[in-house]
Write a protein that holds these residues in place. Structure first.
Motif, short mmCIF file in Angstrom:
data_model
loop_
_atom_site.label_atom_id
_atom_site.label_comp_id
_atom_site.label_asym_id
_atom_site.label_seq_id
_atom_site.Cartn_x
_atom_site.Cartn_y
_atom_site.Cartn_z
N TRP A 71 0.84 -1.19 0.00
CA TRP A 71 0.00 0.00 0.00
C TRP A 71 0.87 1.24 0.00
O TRP A 71 1.99 1.23 0.49
N THR A 72 0.36 2.31 -0.57
CA THR A 72 1.02 3.61 -0.42
C THR A 72 0.62 4.15 0.95
O THR A 72 -0.35 3.67 1.57
N ALA A 73 1.32 5.15 1.44
CA ALA A 73 0.99 5.76 2.72
C ALA A 73 -0.42 6.35 2.70
O ALA A 73 -1.07 6.47 3.73
N GLU A 74 -0.91 6.68 1.50
CA GLU A 74 -2.25 7.25 1.35
C GLU A 74 -3.32 6.16 1.33
O GLU A 74 -4.51 6.46 1.31
N ALA A 76 -3.58 3.59 -1.11
CA ALA A 76 -3.79 2.95 -2.41
C ALA A 76 -3.01 1.62 -2.45
O ALA A 76 -1.88 1.54 -1.98
N ARG A 77 -3.62 0.59 -2.99
CA ARG A 77 -2.98 -0.71 -3.10
C ARG A 77 -2.27 -0.81 -4.44
O ARG A 77 -2.79 -0.36 -5.46
N LEU A 78 -1.07 -1.42 -4.45
CA LEU A 78 -0.34 -1.60 -5.70
C LEU A 78 0.47 -2.88 -5.67
O LEU A 78 0.76 -3.41 -4.61
N ARG A 79 0.79 -3.36 -6.85
CA ARG A 79 1.63 -4.55 -6.98
C ARG A 79 3.09 -4.11 -6.99
O ARG A 79 3.53 -3.40 -7.89
N ALA A 80 3.84 -4.60 -6.03
CA ALA A 80 5.23 -4.20 -5.90
C ALA A 80 6.08 -4.68 -7.07
O ALA A 80 7.07 -4.04 -7.43
N CYS A 81 5.70 -5.79 -7.70
CA CYS A 81 6.53 -6.35 -8.78
C CYS A 81 6.40 -5.59 -10.09
O CYS A 81 7.26 -5.70 -10.95
N SER A 82 5.32 -4.83 -10.26
CA SER A 82 5.12 -4.14 -11.54
C SER A 82 4.96 -2.63 -11.38
O SER A 82 4.63 -1.96 -12.36
N THR A 83 5.23 -2.11 -10.20
CA THR A 83 5.17 -0.67 -9.96
C THR A 83 6.58 -0.15 -9.78
O THR A 83 7.35 -0.69 -8.98
N ALA A 85 9.53 2.13 -8.47
CA ALA A 85 9.83 2.97 -7.31
C ALA A 85 10.02 4.40 -7.81
O ALA A 85 10.51 4.62 -8.92
N ALA A 86 9.60 5.35 -7.01
CA ALA A 86 9.73 6.76 -7.38
C ALA A 86 10.33 7.53 -6.21
O ALA A 86 10.13 7.17 -5.04
N ASP A 87 11.07 8.56 -6.52
CA ASP A 87 11.68 9.38 -5.49
C ASP A 87 10.59 9.92 -4.57
O ASP A 87 9.62 10.51 -5.02
N GLY A 88 10.72 9.66 -3.27
CA GLY A 88 9.76 10.14 -2.29
C GLY A 88 8.56 9.24 -2.06
O GLY A 88 7.75 9.51 -1.18
N LEU A 89 8.42 8.17 -2.86
CA LEU A 89 7.29 7.25 -2.69
C LEU A 89 7.31 6.64 -1.30
O LEU A 89 8.36 6.21 -0.82
N ARG A 90 6.15 6.60 -0.65
CA ARG A 90 6.03 6.03 0.70
C ARG A 90 5.16 4.78 0.62
O ARG A 90 4.00 4.85 0.27
N ILE A 91 5.78 3.64 0.97
CA ILE A 91 5.14 2.33 0.88
C ILE A 91 4.95 1.75 2.28
O ILE A 91 5.83 1.86 3.13
N VAL A 92 3.79 1.13 2.49
CA VAL A 92 3.49 0.44 3.74
C VAL A 92 3.34 -1.04 3.40
O VAL A 92 2.54 -1.40 2.54
N THR A 93 4.12 -1.89 4.08
CA THR A 93 4.08 -3.32 3.79
C THR A 93 3.37 -4.12 4.87
O THR A 93 3.00 -5.26 4.64
N GLY A 94 3.22 -3.57 6.04
CA GLY A 94 2.66 -4.32 7.17
C GLY A 94 3.72 -5.03 7.98
O GLY A 94 3.42 -5.67 8.96
N LEU A 95 4.98 -4.90 7.59
CA LEU A 95 6.10 -5.47 8.34
C LEU A 95 6.96 -4.35 8.87
O LEU A 95 7.21 -3.37 8.18
N LYS A 96 7.45 -4.49 10.09
CA LYS A 96 8.50 -3.61 10.59
C LYS A 96 9.83 -4.15 10.07
O LYS A 96 9.87 -5.18 9.41
N ALA A 97 10.90 -3.47 10.42
CA ALA A 97 12.23 -3.95 10.02
C ALA A 97 12.39 -5.40 10.49
O ALA A 97 11.99 -5.76 11.58
N GLN A 98 12.96 -6.22 9.66
CA GLN A 98 13.06 -7.65 9.94
C GLN A 98 13.90 -7.96 11.18
O GLN A 98 13.69 -8.97 11.81
N ASP A 99 14.80 -7.08 11.56
CA ASP A 99 15.65 -7.42 12.70
C ASP A 99 14.93 -7.31 14.03
O ASP A 99 15.40 -7.83 15.02
N ASP A 100 13.76 -6.66 14.09
CA ASP A 100 13.03 -6.63 15.37
C ASP A 100 11.89 -7.64 15.39
O ASP A 100 11.26 -7.85 16.43
N GLY A 101 11.60 -8.28 14.24
CA GLY A 101 10.62 -9.35 14.20
C GLY A 101 9.20 -8.93 14.42
O GLY A 101 8.31 -9.75 14.54
#
Length: 106
Positions: A71-74, A76-83, A85-101
């Protein structure tokens, strides 16, 4: 211990470096990279599966399987494999950084 990234660049592209934000963290990418590439050069998984606690990393890499929805921060849902990346784009994945689990708030 940090978990290794899923994708590794074998050469530095001759393209302009951009910064996008994945779950609030700045991430360096290159013009022409997909969102999936931007994420998986930084960590092992793309997102958490909707139906379990399993993580997903994309499957078909061509937009057919629908395994790479983010998802974008706004909101909107998008496919990561076919979108791209753009300068300043804000993406939400539902995961925090992997090192904190942990799992991010979406």
């Amino acid at each position: 211990m940090a978990i290794a990234a899923q994708f590794h660049r074998i050469a530095r592209p001759d393209r302009r470096e951009i910064t996008c934000f994945i779950d609030g963290a700045p991430v360096a990418a290159f013009e022409g990279d997909t969102v999936l590439t931007a994420v998986l050069t930084q960590r092992r998984d793309l997102r958490r599966f909707e139906f379990s606690s399993a993580t997903r990393s994309g499957f078909c890499l061509m937009g057919a399987c629908q395994d790479c929805w983010v998802w974008t921060a706004e909101g909107a849902r998008l496919r990561a494999c076919s979108t791209l990346a753009a300068d300043g784009l804000r993406i939400v994945t539902g995961l925090k950084a992997q090192d904190d689990g942990g799992q991010a708030d979406v």
